[in-house]
Design an enzyme around this catalytic site. Structure first.
Site, short mmCIF file in Angstrom:
data_model
loop_
_atom_site.label_atom_id
_atom_site.label_comp_id
_atom_site.label_asym_id
_atom_site.label_seq_id
_atom_site.Cartn_x
_atom_site.Cartn_y
_atom_site.Cartn_z
N CYS A 52 0.86 -1.18 0.00
CA CYS A 52 0.00 0.00 0.00
C CYS A 52 0.90 1.23 0.00
CB CYS A 52 -0.90 0.00 1.24
SG CYS A 52 -1.83 1.55 1.44
N ASP A 59 -0.34 -5.76 0.30
CA ASP A 59 -1.61 -6.01 -0.37
C ASP A 59 -1.44 -7.30 -1.16
OD1 ASP A 59 -3.12 -3.75 0.40
OD2 ASP A 59 -2.11 -2.52 -1.10
N GLU A 75 8.31 -14.83 -21.99
CA GLU A 75 9.13 -15.87 -21.38
C GLU A 75 8.74 -15.92 -19.90
OE1 GLU A 75 11.52 -17.99 -19.27
OE2 GLU A 75 12.01 -15.86 -19.04
N GLU A 94 -5.20 -0.46 -8.74
CA GLU A 94 -5.46 -0.16 -10.14
C GLU A 94 -4.15 0.04 -10.91
OE1 GLU A 94 -8.87 1.35 -7.59
OE2 GLU A 94 -6.68 1.42 -7.45
#
Length: 154
Positions: A52, A59, A75, A94
């Site tokens: 965060c 997170d 790869e 996001e």
């Protein structure tokens, strides 16, 4: 059938340190051996982590990346190193999700790509992030991502 051309890869088959950040991570690609066919490649990262940017607390997310290759495949070792480079990276859900997708699109120029970022709750609210490059190519089987709506995600 000839093997995959791995010339030019710098990480596969060699000891490779963990990149300090997503910006330092090197994503690599190999030629798609069946470029004339439309098929889906799926990578699932059920233990994706980042930090965060406000609290520095970890997170956690379950990422599902589906793409229809053009001329290139990512790869997988380089992808794993790239994804784990987020562990010490502070960014919102996001931004993490779309950074992963954007780097892959820039590297591969796939026919199509989608990402589902299924994030575990922060402050009691799960934040799920979805993005795709456009409509899926006609005639390609695109399976459900298989991650249920949040109910403990387990």
């Amino acid at each position: 059938m000839a093997g995959t051309d791995t010339r030019g890869l710098t990480q596969l088959g060699t000891p490779t340190g963990q990149p300090a950040s997503p910006e330092e991570a090197v994503l690599e690609r190999v030629p798609a051996p069946h470029g004339e066919k439309a098929y889906v490649v799926r990578f699932t990262a059920p233990e994706f982590t980042s930090l965060c940017p406000m609290t520095g607390q970890p997170d956690f997310a379950h990422l599902v990346i589906d793409y229809v290759p053009g001329d290139w495949l990512v790869e997988s070792k380089s992808l794993k190193l790239f994804l784990t480079s987020f562990r010490n990276h502070g960014s919102f859900h996001e931004d993490c999700t779309l950074t992963v997708a954007s780097r892959l699109v820039d590297l591969l120029t796939p026919r199509w790509l989608r990402i589902g970022g299924y994030w575990y709750p922060r402050g009691g609210i799960p934040i799920d992030v979805f993005w795709q490059t456009g409509a899926a190519p006609e005639g390609v089987w695109i399976p459900d991502q298989g991650v249920p709506p949040y109910r403990g995600r387990g």
